[in-house]
Design an enzyme around this catalytic site. Structure first.
Site, mmCIF file in Angstrom:
data_model
loop_
_atom_site.group_PDB
_atom_site.id
_atom_site.type_symbol
_atom_site.label_atom_id
_atom_site.label_comp_id
_atom_site.label_asym_id
_atom_site.label_seq_id
_atom_site.Cartn_x
_atom_site.Cartn_y
_atom_site.Cartn_z
ATOM 1 N N ILE A 46 0.739 -1.142 -0.056
ATOM 2 C CA ILE A 46 -0.284 -0.134 -0.183
ATOM 3 C C ILE A 46 1.647 1.039 -0.303
ATOM 4 O O ILE A 46 0.657 2.203 -0.553
ATOM 5 C CB ILE A 46 -0.992 0.009 1.292
ATOM 6 C CG1 ILE A 46 -2.003 -1.442 1.090
ATOM 7 C CG2 ILE A 46 -1.453 1.179 1.535
ATOM 8 C CD1 ILE A 46 -2.445 -1.620 2.879
ATOM 9 N N ARG A 99 -3.914 1.454 11.025
ATOM 10 C CA ARG A 99 -4.077 0.928 12.304
ATOM 11 C C ARG A 99 -4.517 2.013 13.419
ATOM 12 O O ARG A 99 -3.373 2.769 13.489
ATOM 13 C CB ARG A 99 -4.107 -0.341 12.518
ATOM 14 C CG ARG A 99 -4.090 -2.417 11.928
ATOM 15 C CD ARG A 99 -5.547 -1.832 12.173
ATOM 16 N NE ARG A 99 -5.717 -3.789 11.706
ATOM 17 C CZ ARG A 99 -6.575 -3.761 9.548
ATOM 18 N NH1 ARG A 99 -6.421 -2.499 9.038
ATOM 19 N NH2 ARG A 99 -6.511 -4.409 9.737
ATOM 20 N N ASP A 124 -8.316 7.710 9.259
ATOM 21 C CA ASP A 124 -9.341 6.427 8.635
ATOM 22 C C ASP A 124 -10.294 5.515 9.881
ATOM 23 O O ASP A 124 -10.879 4.310 9.127
ATOM 24 C CB ASP A 124 -9.646 6.110 7.206
ATOM 25 C CG ASP A 124 -10.250 4.913 6.170
ATOM 26 O OD1 ASP A 124 -11.153 5.362 6.134
ATOM 27 O OD2 ASP A 124 -10.210 3.979 6.000
ATOM 28 N N GLU A 129 -11.930 0.967 17.183
ATOM 29 C CA GLU A 129 -13.298 1.249 16.493
ATOM 30 C C GLU A 129 -14.502 0.380 16.854
ATOM 31 O O GLU A 129 -14.061 -0.715 16.946
ATOM 32 C CB GLU A 129 -12.772 1.715 15.498
ATOM 33 C CG GLU A 129 -12.214 0.678 13.778
ATOM 34 C CD GLU A 129 -11.428 0.321 13.211
ATOM 35 O OE1 GLU A 129 -10.998 1.689 13.075
ATOM 36 O OE2 GLU A 129 -11.988 -0.401 11.976
ATOM 37 N N HIS A 146 -13.864 4.535 8.675
ATOM 38 C CA HIS A 146 -12.668 2.694 8.040
ATOM 39 C C HIS A 146 -13.156 2.179 6.345
ATOM 40 O O HIS A 146 -13.456 1.228 6.410
ATOM 41 C CB HIS A 146 -12.838 1.872 8.610
ATOM 42 C CG HIS A 146 -11.656 0.725 8.782
ATOM 43 N ND1 HIS A 146 -10.667 0.072 9.716
ATOM 44 C CD2 HIS A 146 -10.674 0.505 7.755
ATOM 45 C CE1 HIS A 146 -10.139 -1.311 9.225
ATOM 46 N NE2 HIS A 146 -10.192 -0.615 8.434
HETATM 47 C C1 8YV Z 1 -10.082 -3.690 5.062
HETATM 48 C C2 8YV Z 1 -8.538 -3.371 5.657
HETATM 49 O O1 8YV Z 1 -11.471 -3.454 4.084
HETATM 50 O O2 8YV Z 1 -7.888 -4.900 4.982
HETATM 51 C C3 8YV Z 1 -7.671 -5.052 6.245
HETATM 52 O O3 8YV Z 1 -6.535 -5.003 6.876
HETATM 53 O O4 8YV Z 1 -7.876 -2.500 7.211
HETATM 54 C C4 8YV Z 1 -9.149 -3.001 5.209
HETATM 55 O O5 8YV Z 1 -9.138 -2.088 4.813
HETATM 56 C C5 8YV Z 1 -11.145 -4.089 6.588
HETATM 57 O O6 8YV Z 1 -10.567 -4.822 7.372
HETATM 58 C C6 8YV Z 1 -12.204 -5.210 6.222
HETATM 59 O O7 8YV Z 1 -12.348 -6.387 7.099
#
Ligand code: 8YV
Length: 320
Positions: free
Chosen positions: A159, A239, A263, A268, A286
């Site tokens: 990412i 996170r 986000d 959360e 999120h």
């Molecule tokens: C997800 C995320 O949308 O993939 C991850 O680790 O944090 C998110 O982008 C979310 O966790 C869905 O389970």
């Protein structure tokens, strides 16, 4: 031969649920009721596999209490901090996740946080919606231009690298801090920093893109905030646990940090109420991977992993 039993803990996109129902005796959560450890354990009775999400807590106690029939957990996320991996390994339960397919969407969302924070989009939107906009003014809601500024990425994984590519479109100079230095082709001109002090000193914009968990807990604390340039911008689409909320809120109040875009939050959907009264923070629920294309791809990848483990094949997305 009867189909294996698959527990899907939350409501997934229609095409993914249809595939699960076609290939498995699927236990679906069609009303998308949030889970608890007890509800997961009750629903997992007789399951061969589980598809879970990052909002489900699969800690050591839950993993230990899963029925012996469970052989694989496919998480609908790239993050795995909600699963006790050593506990799963100890029981011989394979864990698969959804890397790559969500990198573009999450990097886009990070760019959105950076732009929305820097250009005061939250304040502007609230003003217009509340009927408080009395007209254009030369000095109204002046923000900060991000083009040409220095972007520091904490966590240069898939990412982070995707965000770096997008940021280059804004002529941003990319700096990064990571567990290790990337190869020159992946680095693509970004500047690697071996220590926090040299990294943070150049972050006009700091983006957190590292995994959660013990290794990054409260990484952005008061001490590290002091190492940032005055008036820096902070974005977090990784996170909530990476941030010491009290320290960030104090820095946003004093102006030490000019703007933030968040986000994700510790605990959360609860969040530190100290953020709610601050105009200079943009708060999103999120949304990192929340596009139709990405959520479909995540669901299919999670199922690919489950299919492979149950068929005795090596899944491409096994978490090690
Ligand atoms: C997800 C995320 O949308 O993939 C991850 O680790 O944090 C998110 O982008 C979310 O966790 C869905 O389970």
């Amino acid at each position: 031969m009867s189909k294996p039993v698959l527990l899907v803990t939350r409501k997934l996109p229609p095409a993914v649920q249809a595939r699960a129902a076609r290939d498995y005796r699927a236990i679906l959560n069609t009303d998308d009721v949030p889970t608890t450890p007890a509800s997961i354990l009750a629903a997992a009775e007789g399951a061969d596999a589980i598809v879970c999400c990052s909002a489900d807590r699969l800690d050591a106690t839950v993993i230990a209490a899963l029925p012996a029939s469970v052989r694989v957990i496919g998480t609908f996320s790239v993050g795995t901090d909600h699963i006790d991996l050593p506990a799963a390994a100890a029981r011989g339960i394979a864990v698969c996740n959804t890397p790559d397919v969500l990198s573009e969407a999450t990097a886009e969302l990070t760019m959105l946080l950076i732009l929305a924070a820097a250009r005061r989009a939250g304040e502007g939107e609230r003003m217009v919606r509340a009927g408080g906009w009395t007209g254009w003014s030369p000095t109204q809601l002046l923000g900060t231009q991000v083009s040409g500024k220095r972007l520091g990425i904490f966590g240069m994984g898939r990412i982070g690298q995707c965000l770096a590519r997008m940021a280059r479109g804004f002529r941003m100079q990319v700096h990064y801090r990571n567990r290790g230095r990337l190869s020159p082709d992946l680095e693509d001109g970004a500047f690697y920093h071996e220590d926090d002090a040299s990294f943070l000193a150049v972050c006009d914009v700091l983006s957190l893109n590292a995994p959660g968990g013990a290794g990054t807990a409260s990484w952005l604390n008061a001490e590290r905030i002091e190492m940032l340039p005055q008036g820096a911008i902070v974005a977090n689409a990784a996170r909530g646990t990476l941030v010491d909320d009290a320290a960030l809120i104090a820095a946003l109040k004093s102006g030490r940090i000019a703007y933030a875009g968040l986000d994700v939050f510790r605990g959360e959907p609860a969040l530190d109420p100290g953020y709610l009264g601050l105009e200079n923070v943009v708060l999103l629920p999120h949304l990192g991977s929340a596009t139709t294309e990405t959520r479909d791809a995540m669901g299919h990848l999670a199922l690919d992993g489950v299919d492979a483990v149950l068929a005795g094949r090596a899944p491409p997305n096994l978490v090690r």
